[in-house]
Design a protein around this motif. Structure first.
Motif, short mmCIF file in Angstrom:
data_model
loop_
_atom_site.label_atom_id
_atom_site.label_comp_id
_atom_site.label_asym_id
_atom_site.label_seq_id
_atom_site.Cartn_x
_atom_site.Cartn_y
_atom_site.Cartn_z
N ASN A 1 0.92 -1.23 -0.21
CA ASN A 1 -0.23 -0.10 -0.04
C ASN A 1 0.73 1.12 0.07
OD1 ASN A 1 -2.49 -1.63 0.08
ND2 ASN A 1 -2.60 -1.51 2.30
N THR A 2 2.05 1.16 0.70
CA THR A 2 2.72 2.34 0.64
C THR A 2 3.43 2.75 -0.62
OG1 THR A 2 3.47 1.97 2.92
CG2 THR A 2 5.00 3.43 1.80
N THR A 3 3.88 1.41 -1.16
CA THR A 3 4.43 1.57 -2.66
C THR A 3 3.24 2.15 -3.64
OG1 THR A 3 5.84 -0.25 -2.30
CG2 THR A 3 5.26 0.33 -4.58
N GLY A 4 2.14 1.92 -3.58
CA GLY A 4 1.16 2.38 -4.38
C GLY A 4 0.80 3.95 -4.01
N MET A 5 0.77 4.28 -2.82
CA MET A 5 0.72 5.50 -2.55
C MET A 5 1.76 6.45 -2.93
SD MET A 5 1.73 8.17 -0.27
CE MET A 5 2.59 7.28 1.04
N LEU A 6 2.95 5.90 -2.90
CA LEU A 6 4.08 6.94 -3.29
C LEU A 6 4.10 7.07 -5.04
CD1 LEU A 6 6.77 5.74 -0.95
CD2 LEU A 6 5.53 7.91 -0.82
N GLN A 7 3.94 5.97 -5.45
CA GLN A 7 3.70 5.78 -7.06
C GLN A 7 2.61 6.67 -7.47
OE1 GLN A 7 3.45 1.75 -8.18
NE2 GLN A 7 5.72 1.36 -8.23
N GLY A 8 1.53 6.88 -6.90
CA GLY A 8 0.33 7.60 -7.44
C GLY A 8 0.78 9.09 -7.11
N LEU A 9 1.54 9.35 -6.08
CA LEU A 9 1.79 10.69 -5.56
C LEU A 9 2.67 11.36 -6.47
CD1 LEU A 9 1.69 13.27 -3.68
CD2 LEU A 9 3.53 12.02 -2.41
N LEU A 10 4.01 10.51 -6.81
CA LEU A 10 4.80 11.05 -7.69
C LEU A 10 4.41 11.25 -9.31
CD1 LEU A 10 8.12 9.34 -6.20
CD2 LEU A 10 7.50 11.70 -5.92
N ARG A 11 3.60 10.22 -9.56
CA ARG A 11 3.04 10.32 -11.13
C ARG A 11 2.18 11.54 -11.29
NH1 ARG A 11 1.96 3.67 -11.57
NH2 ARG A 11 4.27 3.09 -12.10
N SER A 12 1.45 11.80 -10.33
CA SER A 12 0.82 13.07 -10.55
C SER A 12 1.71 14.43 -10.41
CB SER A 12 -0.03 13.42 -9.18
OG SER A 12 0.65 13.57 -8.15
N LEU A 13 3.21 14.17 -10.18
CA LEU A 13 4.05 15.28 -10.18
C LEU A 13 4.70 15.19 -11.52
CD1 LEU A 13 5.42 15.17 -6.65
CD2 LEU A 13 3.67 16.89 -7.70
N GLY A 14 4.55 14.32 -12.39
CA GLY A 14 5.18 14.10 -13.78
C GLY A 14 6.20 12.91 -13.71
N PHE A 15 6.25 12.28 -13.04
CA PHE A 15 7.35 11.08 -12.76
C PHE A 15 6.60 9.86 -13.57
CE2 PHE A 15 9.05 13.72 -9.48
CZ PHE A 15 10.47 13.48 -9.88
N THR A 16 7.27 9.26 -14.47
CA THR A 16 6.86 8.24 -15.34
C THR A 16 6.98 6.87 -14.69
OG1 THR A 16 8.37 8.45 -16.89
CG2 THR A 16 6.46 9.48 -17.32
N GLU A 17 8.09 6.61 -14.20
CA GLU A 17 8.75 5.47 -13.47
C GLU A 17 9.23 5.76 -11.92
OE1 GLU A 17 12.65 2.45 -13.99
OE2 GLU A 17 12.21 4.10 -15.54
N VAL A 18 8.44 5.05 -11.07
CA VAL A 18 8.74 5.33 -9.81
C VAL A 18 8.94 3.68 -9.18
CG1 VAL A 18 7.65 6.02 -7.48
CG2 VAL A 18 7.15 7.19 -9.66
N LYS A 19 10.13 3.65 -8.42
CA LYS A 19 10.46 2.52 -7.88
C LYS A 19 10.70 2.64 -6.45
CE LYS A 19 13.98 -1.30 -8.24
NZ LYS A 19 15.19 -1.74 -8.92
N VAL A 20 10.13 1.51 -5.83
CA VAL A 20 10.31 1.90 -4.06
C VAL A 20 10.82 0.48 -3.66
CG1 VAL A 20 9.07 1.97 -2.01
CG2 VAL A 20 8.14 3.35 -3.89
N VAL A 21 12.05 0.83 -2.87
CA VAL A 21 12.90 -0.54 -2.41
C VAL A 21 12.98 -0.26 -0.99
CG1 VAL A 21 15.17 -1.48 -2.38
CG2 VAL A 21 14.26 -0.35 -4.45
N TYR A 22 12.42 -1.55 -0.27
CA TYR A 22 12.78 -1.58 1.25
C TYR A 22 13.96 -2.43 1.80
CZ TYR A 22 7.70 -0.20 0.77
OH TYR A 22 6.55 0.39 0.32
N ALA A 23 14.69 -1.54 2.38
CA ALA A 23 16.02 -2.22 2.91
C ALA A 23 15.86 -3.28 3.95
CB ALA A 23 16.83 -0.96 3.33
#
Length: 224
Positions: free
Chosen positions: A202-224
């Motif tokens: 759910n966190t990944t989906g939230m961040l991808q939706g937020l950054l894509r609304s700012l113009g980013f087309t590729e968003v990758k979230v990595v959990y360490a």
């Protein structure tokens, strides 16, 4: 010859009235009120005359502290457990000393991602500002929170000494032990569930939706 005169017998009604007259007036009034209260409940419109009244005299709620939360609550799970807690005394039968409580505990556990440690090194953006990579810590579990509306005691069995102790206790039949045990079992069940996996998704989906609304087309979230 002397004639004997017959004495008239005393009326029995006066004797009965004298017996009733010995009763205290307050006792007669109290009995009449109890009888009237039980009968008035059967009549429509008179049930509330002798009903119970609840008054909430709780004082104002005080705000003790405010804490900023640098985390994203990404998922929440509802759990229920039946606690069977029994305490026995050595060399004494259960009828004399011992308790057994059957308790249904229901509560929630939230899963969150901590954003407090995110810095400049945690976010990488290309020169065109079309792709971004975000590194986050793994999701964690919050403390179990019992719901008093859905938690209740099914049965309580106490020995004679325990019942006598409840009479002199400020908090008879304390449920603190079963509440603590229910919270521990709910926390263990949350660890075995996929609640943290759902939170990261759910966190990944939230961040991808937020950054894509700012113009980013590729968003990758990595959990360490």
């Amino acid at each position: 010859m002397t004639s004997t005169e017959a004495h008239p017998e005393k009326p029995r009604s006066r004797t009965r009235l004298s017996r009733w007259g010995r009763l205290p007036l307050a006792l007669v009034v109290a009995a009449a009120l109890l009888f009237a209260g039980s009968r008035l409940d059967l009549l429509p419109g008179f049930g509330d005359l002798f009903g119970e009244e609840t008054n909430d005299r709780t004082g104002p709620t005080l705000l003790e502290s405010i804490q900023d939360l640098d985390r994203y609550e990404a998922a929440s799970g509802n759990f229920q457990v039946v606690v069977d807690l029994e305490k026995d005394a050595k060399f004494l039968p259960d009828a004399i000393r011992g308790t057994r409580t059957l308790y249904v505990g229901a509560g929630t556990v939230s899963s969150y991602v901590d954003f407090s440690g995110i810095g400049e090194q945690s976010v990488q953006v290309n020169e065109e500002r079309t792709a971004a990579t975000i590194r986050l810590p793994h999701a964690r579990l919050g403390e179990p929170a019992l719901d008093p509306e859905r938690s209740y005691a099914v049965s309580k069995e106490r020995g004679l000494l325990d019942r006598l102790g409840d009479l002199f206790s400020d908090n008879p039949a304390d449920e603190h032990a079963v509440n603590k045990l229910a919270a521990r079992h709910i926390g263990d069940a949350a660890k075995e569930s996929e609640l943290t996996v759902r939170a990261e998704k759910n966190t990944t989906g939230m961040l991808q939706g937020l950054l894509r609304s700012l113009g980013f087309t590729e968003v990758k979230v990595v959990y360490a």
